[in-house]
Design an enzyme around this catalytic site. Structure first.
Site, short mmCIF file in Angstrom:
data_model
loop_
_atom_site.label_atom_id
_atom_site.label_comp_id
_atom_site.label_asym_id
_atom_site.label_seq_id
_atom_site.Cartn_x
_atom_site.Cartn_y
_atom_site.Cartn_z
N PHE A 111 0.91 -1.25 0.11
CA PHE A 111 0.01 -0.03 -0.02
C PHE A 111 0.85 1.16 -0.09
O PHE A 111 0.44 2.36 -0.34
CB PHE A 111 -1.05 0.16 1.26
CG PHE A 111 -0.19 0.33 2.52
CD1 PHE A 111 0.41 -0.51 3.15
CD2 PHE A 111 -0.50 1.51 3.12
CE1 PHE A 111 0.72 -0.44 4.37
CE2 PHE A 111 0.04 1.76 4.05
CZ PHE A 111 0.70 0.93 4.98
N LYS A 112 2.23 1.13 0.29
CA LYS A 112 3.04 2.44 0.60
C LYS A 112 3.07 3.22 -0.95
O LYS A 112 3.33 4.07 -1.08
CB LYS A 112 4.43 2.03 1.11
CG LYS A 112 4.50 0.93 2.08
CD LYS A 112 4.02 1.85 3.49
CE LYS A 112 4.39 0.85 4.59
NZ LYS A 112 4.25 1.66 5.67
N ASP A 113 3.09 2.29 -2.10
CA ASP A 113 3.11 2.95 -3.36
C ASP A 113 2.09 3.93 -3.40
O ASP A 113 2.18 4.99 -4.36
CB ASP A 113 2.76 1.83 -4.56
CG ASP A 113 4.18 0.99 -4.55
OD1 ASP A 113 5.35 1.33 -4.32
OD2 ASP A 113 4.01 -0.34 -4.74
N LEU A 116 3.70 6.96 -2.03
CA LEU A 116 4.98 7.28 -2.35
C LEU A 116 5.12 7.42 -3.79
O LEU A 116 5.92 8.22 -4.25
CB LEU A 116 5.89 6.11 -1.93
CG LEU A 116 6.04 6.45 -0.22
CD1 LEU A 116 6.60 5.13 0.29
CD2 LEU A 116 7.18 7.51 -0.23
#
Ligand SMILES: Cc1ncc(COP(=O)(O)O)c(C=O)c1O
Ligand SMILES: N[C@@H](CCOP(=O)(O)O)C(=O)O
Length: 466
Positions: A111-113, A116
């Site tokens: 989920f960081k994408d 980011l």
């Protein structure tokens, strides 16, 4: 929009400044001076919007004064154009009550994408035309590091120093970081350290007048407000698809640093009808103890098959305590300083009862995690990763009647293939988009986990600010 620090004394910043700043100079975290709100009619009007158009609606108030809607839309189109699913964050139904919100269709499979990919473009945008050289210092238990490195590799004006706890991330996570050989990327494996140790070192660098006075430090962890802002979007996107604003929706969030679930809290403050936010922890359960008993005391970190949640000091909890405690910076600063000195604190009655309205928590052990993985696999044909399984286990025993419950699927199962195989007998394959990860050369430094060793390493390689 203006941004203030949770500890009350750092300068008030605009969106550009807050994106480049990271931690506030008084040791606090930035958040908007006021929460923008949407009426039920405005939320209803989000029906049928694409992910990008929803993102523009939700984020526009936060970037006001810095970016116009057209600019914001162009950035979102570029960021989410790299996702492998047309819906960016699709919903998958498991049964009559349970849904998964798949957040892992970006380039590094977590989920960081979602945040980011956008943050990388914001850095580029805000640094272009200046000769400023930013030194990003980050801490990761595996996913933030790979997503930040993908987003910032090769970008002019930014050097990235990413600390991870040596031996405590999965092979896929480590390789996603260490096989990126761009000259502006520096991976550091800290010997004998936990994620908390890495995060404490990052905060110590920001809080060191000498170090932060020498380098223009910036953050990619969820201490950076822009990270959370981008994560609010998928709560709106999912809830609207499931019937909001008429029908409230609950979310179950696998939680470590409290960033993702705080984004859900903000969505609720903005008017989204959220029936409950379930804070699901693994056995590293400081947040469960805090929310259920008011006891926020740091235990030692136990390594688990959900390593990205092996966290015992949850940075973003400070943002929640500030908001629930009447936004009193001086009182919060005293409370946090007490915690930093003694590694323990009690929530005030106002904080505990304020949280109880919207948040509930659960602690999921290894057996319950494995059972949730098997249930998803056998009952609904979905192979899920251990972090998602913790969210799903908590969702299934939440006893919320007549409300759709969306579990945030925070990572692709192939990132944790060994753990998935142990629980289900299925070994998920890496999607083709990550390429020949296991054939590439790795490069990283191994260092002792001391402030002196890490700052000396960075000082030799980073560009001092003018
Ligand atoms: C796969 C995965 N799930 C859940 C979490 C927990 O999210 P947060 O730290 O925002 O609470 C993380 C790490 O942050 C993660 O990488
Ligand atoms: N699970 C995270 C830990 C850092 O969290 P962040 O959201 O504050 O960046 C990771 O994978 O690195």
């Amino acid at each position: 929009m203006r941004y203030i620090s949770t500890r009350g004394t750092a300068p008030v910043l605009d969106f550009r400044q807050v994106t480049l700043a990271g931690l506030a100079s008084d040791g606090g975290l930035y958040l908007p001076e006021t929460w923008p709100t949407f009426s039920p009619e405005q939320i209803a009007a989000m029906r049928g919007l694409s992910y990008v158009d929803t993102a523009v609606e939700v984020m526009a108030p936060f970037v006001e004064g810095t970016l116009g809607r057209d600019d914001l839309k162009a950035l979102c189109e570029q960021a989410y154009g790299r996702f492998s699913h047309a819906a960016v964050t699709p919903l998958v139904q498991l049964d009559g009550q349970h849904w998964l919100l798949e957040l892992f269709h970006g380039p590094t499979l977590a989920f960081k994408d979602v945040a980011l990919q956008l943050l990388g473009l914001l850095f580029e945008r805000f640094l272009s035309g200046s000769d400023k050289q930013v030194t990003v210092v980050g801490a990761t238990s595996g996913d933030t590091g790979s997503a930040a490195i993908d987003a910032l590799a090769g970008r002019a004006g930014v050097d990235v120093f990413m600390l991870h706890p040596k031996g405590r991330v999965s092979d896929v996570q480590r390789r996603q970081m260490t096989t990126v050989l761009a000259p502006n990327i520096h991976n550091i494996a800290l010997e004998g350290a936990s994620f908390d140790d890495c995060q404490a070192l990052v905060k110590a660098m920001f809080n060191s007048p000498e170090f932060s006075g020498t380098f223009a430090l910036s953050a990619v962890n969820s201490i950076n407000w822009a990270r959370l802002m981008a994560q609010i979007v998928y709560y709106f996107y999912a809830a609207v698809r499931l019937g909001a604003p008429e029908r409230p929706v609950a979310f179950s969030v696998p939680t470590g640093n409290f960033g993702d679930v705080f984004a859900g809290y903000v969505a609720a403050k903005m008017g989204l009808p959220v029936a409950k936010l379930i804070v699901a922890t693994n056995v590293n359960d400081i947040l469960h103890r805090a929310l259920s008993q008011g006891d926020y005391s740091q235990g030692s970190v136990v390594p688990t098959p959900s390593p990205s949640m092996d966290i015992q000091v949850s940075s973003n909890f400070e943002r929640l305590l500030f908001d629930l405690g009447g936004r009193d910076g001086a009182a919060l600063a005293a409370q946090m300083q007490g915690f930093e000195a003694s590694k323990a604190m009690r929530l005030t009655n106002a904080q505990q009862s304020g949280a109880a309205g919207l948040l509930r928590s659960d602690r999921i052990d290894l057996d319950d995690m494995a059972m949730a993985m098997r249930w998803a696999c056998e009952g609904a044909g979905q192979v899920i990763d251990p972090h998602t399984a913790i969210g799903l286990a908590a969702a299934r025993r939440a006893d919320l009647k007549d409300v759709p419950i969306v579990t945030l699927a925070t990572a692709h199962p192939a990132k944790f293939d060994d753990a998935v195989e142990r629980a289900t007998g299925m070994r998920p394959a890496l999607p083709a988009r990550v390429g020949d990860l296991f054939d590439r050369e790795e490069r990283y430094a191994s260092l002792p986990g001391t402030f002196a060793a890490v700052t000396a390493y960075i000082a030799e390689r980073a560009v001092p600010s003018a």
